[in-house]
Design a protein around this motif. Structure first.
Motif, PDB file in Angstrom:
ATOM      1  N   UNK A  39       0.895  47.258  40.419  1.00 28.71           N
ATOM      2  CA  UNK A  39      -0.210  46.719  41.022  1.00 28.71           C
ATOM      3  C   UNK A  39      -1.132  47.802  40.647  1.00 28.71           C
ATOM      4  N   UNK A  40      -0.963  48.975  40.336  1.00 32.89           N
ATOM      5  CA  UNK A  40      -1.945  49.957  40.127  1.00 32.89           C
ATOM      6  C   UNK A  40      -2.605  49.777  38.728  1.00 32.89           C
ATOM      7  N   UNK A  41      -1.681  49.076  37.842  1.00 33.05           N
ATOM      8  CA  UNK A  41      -2.165  49.051  36.567  1.00 33.05           C
ATOM      9  C   UNK A  41      -2.971  47.810  36.319  1.00 33.05           C
ATOM     10  N   UNK A  42      -2.719  46.363  37.144  1.00 32.29           N
ATOM     11  CA  UNK A  42      -3.227  45.264  37.065  1.00 32.29           C
ATOM     12  C   UNK A  42      -4.434  45.189  38.118  1.00 32.29           C
ATOM     13  N   UNK A  43      -4.651  46.147  38.950  1.00 34.33           N
ATOM     14  CA  UNK A  43      -5.824  45.930  39.941  1.00 34.33           C
ATOM     15  C   UNK A  43      -6.933  46.863  39.363  1.00 34.33           C
ATOM     16  N   UNK A  44      -8.032  46.188  38.925  1.00 32.12           N
ATOM     17  CA  UNK A  44      -9.352  46.987  38.412  1.00 32.12           C
ATOM     18  C   UNK A  44      -9.797  48.019  39.576  1.00 32.12           C
ATOM     19  N   UNK A  45      -9.660  47.642  40.745  1.00 28.52           N
ATOM     20  CA  UNK A  45     -10.201  48.658  41.885  1.00 28.52           C
ATOM     21  C   UNK A  45      -9.317  49.769  42.191  1.00 28.52           C
ATOM     22  N   UNK A  46      -8.098  49.888  41.590  1.00 29.15           N
ATOM     23  CA  UNK A  46      -7.105  50.830  42.062  1.00 29.15           C
ATOM     24  C   UNK A  46      -7.224  52.262  41.483  1.00 29.15           C
ATOM     25  N   UNK A  47      -6.453  53.078  41.582  1.00 30.31           N
ATOM     26  CA  UNK A  47      -6.449  54.375  41.307  1.00 30.31           C
ATOM     27  C   UNK A  47      -6.393  54.446  39.872  1.00 30.31           C
ATOM     28  N   UNK A  48      -5.810  53.451  39.277  1.00 28.51           N
ATOM     29  CA  UNK A  48      -5.798  53.478  37.515  1.00 28.51           C
ATOM     30  C   UNK A  48      -7.091  53.732  36.946  1.00 28.51           C
ATOM     31  N   UNK A  49      -7.215  54.888  35.961  1.00 30.99           N
ATOM     32  CA  UNK A  49      -8.560  55.224  35.459  1.00 30.99           C
ATOM     33  C   UNK A  49      -9.286  56.347  36.376  1.00 30.99           C
ATOM     34  N   UNK A  50      -9.062  56.643  37.542  1.00 32.43           N
ATOM     35  CA  UNK A  50      -9.685  57.619  38.264  1.00 32.43           C
ATOM     36  C   UNK A  50      -8.855  58.570  38.822  1.00 32.43           C
ATOM     37  N   UNK A  51      -7.677  58.470  38.947  1.00 32.45           N
ATOM     38  CA  UNK A  51      -6.429  59.423  39.421  1.00 32.45           C
ATOM     39  C   UNK A  51      -7.175  60.426  40.399  1.00 32.45           C
ATOM     40  N   UNK A  53      -6.625  61.440  44.562  1.00 38.13           N
ATOM     41  CA  UNK A  53      -5.850  61.430  45.614  1.00 38.13           C
ATOM     42  C   UNK A  53      -6.018  60.301  46.564  1.00 38.13           C
ATOM     43  N   UNK A  54      -7.175  60.265  46.769  1.00 36.67           N
ATOM     44  CA  UNK A  54      -8.011  59.397  47.715  1.00 36.67           C
ATOM     45  C   UNK A  54      -7.261  57.873  47.597  1.00 36.67           C
ATOM     46  N   UNK A  55      -7.651  57.557  46.273  1.00 35.07           N
ATOM     47  CA  UNK A  55      -7.244  56.227  45.727  1.00 35.07           C
ATOM     48  C   UNK A  55      -5.929  56.003  45.536  1.00 35.07           C
ATOM     49  N   UNK A  56      -4.979  57.037  45.269  1.00 34.15           N
ATOM     50  CA  UNK A  56      -3.488  56.827  45.428  1.00 34.15           C
ATOM     51  C   UNK A  56      -3.038  56.691  46.814  1.00 34.15           C
ATOM     52  N   UNK A  57      -3.560  57.434  47.670  1.00 33.76           N
ATOM     53  CA  UNK A  57      -3.129  57.081  48.787  1.00 33.76           C
ATOM     54  C   UNK A  57      -3.462  55.854  49.284  1.00 33.76           C
ATOM     55  N   UNK A  58      -4.718  55.408  49.153  1.00 38.42           N
ATOM     56  CA  UNK A  58      -5.000  53.760  49.434  1.00 38.42           C
ATOM     57  C   UNK A  58      -4.008  52.733  48.819  1.00 38.42           C
ATOM     58  N   UNK A  59      -3.537  53.019  47.623  1.00 39.50           N
ATOM     59  CA  UNK A  59      -2.735  51.990  46.854  1.00 39.50           C
ATOM     60  C   UNK A  59      -1.519  52.163  47.748  1.00 39.50           C
ATOM     61  N   UNK A  60      -1.050  53.285  47.960  1.00 41.64           N
ATOM     62  CA  UNK A  60       0.299  53.477  48.915  1.00 41.64           C
ATOM     63  C   UNK A  60       0.211  52.670  50.110  1.00 41.64           C
ATOM     64  N   UNK A  61      -0.970  52.982  50.734  1.00 36.15           N
ATOM     65  CA  UNK A  61      -1.433  52.237  52.148  1.00 36.15           C
ATOM     66  C   UNK A  61      -1.158  50.673  51.966  1.00 36.15           C
ATOM     67  N   UNK A  62      -1.876  50.134  50.782  1.00 39.56           N
ATOM     68  CA  UNK A  62      -1.881  48.750  50.563  1.00 39.56           C
ATOM     69  C   UNK A  62      -0.542  48.111  50.224  1.00 39.56           C
ATOM     70  N   UNK A  63       0.299  48.911  49.538  1.00 41.73           N
ATOM     71  CA  UNK A  63       1.541  48.315  49.359  1.00 41.73           C
ATOM     72  C   UNK A  63       2.654  48.587  50.095  1.00 41.73           C
ATOM     73  N   UNK A  64       2.604  49.596  51.225  1.00 38.12           N
ATOM     74  CA  UNK A  64       3.536  49.860  51.994  1.00 38.12           C
ATOM     75  C   UNK A  64       4.227  48.699  52.696  1.00 38.12           C
ATOM     76  N   UNK A  65       3.504  47.656  53.117  1.00 43.89           N
ATOM     77  CA  UNK A  65       4.103  46.361  53.605  1.00 43.89           C
ATOM     78  C   UNK A  65       5.025  45.469  52.568  1.00 43.89           C
ATOM     79  N   UNK A  66       4.879  45.996  51.239  1.00 42.92           N
ATOM     80  CA  UNK A  66       5.704  45.198  50.467  1.00 42.92           C
ATOM     81  C   UNK A  66       7.099  45.787  50.715  1.00 42.92           C
ATOM     82  N   UNK A  67       7.048  47.321  50.980  1.00 36.98           N
ATOM     83  CA  UNK A  67       8.540  47.931  50.761  1.00 36.98           C
ATOM     84  C   UNK A  67       8.959  47.575  52.265  1.00 36.98           C
TER      85      UNK A  67
END
Length: 201
Positions: A39-51, A53-67
């Motif tokens: 998800x991180x690699x394929x989403x251009x608006x994700x934390x990928x490239x910026x690294x 913490x805010x972006x990382x937590x945002x990605x975790x929040x978005x994918x938590x329902x998947x788990x």
């Protein structure tokens, strides 16, 4: 496949609610371990490239329902499988017991072969050390004919039999201690094992 499905949890513990929970969590972890980086690699608006913490937590929040969805699916599948295996083995026990009550004395050997099949199924389904089935198997192993059929008819039976005996004896001791403690906690006197009648052969 054994690793991916968490079947190794069954090596040390009989199948049941605890193992179903562990396997479900394990499968969820593995799937999420793959899905989140994708998800991180394929989403251009994700934390990928910026690294950040805010972006990382945002990605975790978005994918938590998947788990949550993966866990729910895995748990439902594993529990349904466990329930069907339990029902099969319990049904097989009742079927053999009915046949044993109706069988002629000269057909006793066929019933013993059937009981060995029951034991082998319990081992294969990882249910042999569940207290209910362990008690049945422990009683069956007191019958010389069943022991002989197990040793001669089951692959590796000669070496597996002592291990099986130790396992069901351990379950019996653990169950006895559990109930002894339960009775003591309620303030009732326990019945000594010497006064408990033996099961009919």
């Amino acid at each position: 496949m054994r690793f991916l499905s968490g079947e190794f949890f069954l090596d040390k513990k009989a199948n049941g609610g605890t193992v179903v929970l562990k396997r479900s969590l394990w499968v969820t972890f593995l799937v999420y371990l793959v899905a989140f980086p994708l998800k991180v690699v394929t989403d251009p608006e994700s934390v990928w490239g910026t690294l950040s913490l805010r972006g990382f937590l945002g990605d975790l929040h978005d994918t938590a329902p998947w788990a949550g969805a993966v866990f729910a699916g895995a748990y439902a599948a594993f529990y349904a499988r466990f329930s069907s295996q339990w029902a099969y083995l319990a049904g097989l026990y009742n079927q053999i017991l009915q046949a044993e009550l109706a069988v002629e004395p000269d057909q006793k050997e066929r019933i013993e072969v059937w009981w060995v099949g029951f034991i082998e199924d319990a081992l294969e389904l990882h249910l042999a050390t569940k207290p209910m089935f362990a008690a049945v198997i422990r009683h069956l192993l007191t019958k010389p004919g069943v022991r002989k059929e197990f040793e001669n008819g089951v692959p590796g039976g000669k070496w597996r039999l002592p291990e099986l005996q130790i396992a069901v004896d351990a379950v019996a001791m653990e169950t006895e201690k559990k109930w002894e403690a339960e009775v003591a906690k309620k303030g009732r006197k326990t019945t000594t094992s010497s006064s408990v009648p033996n099961l009919p052969t």
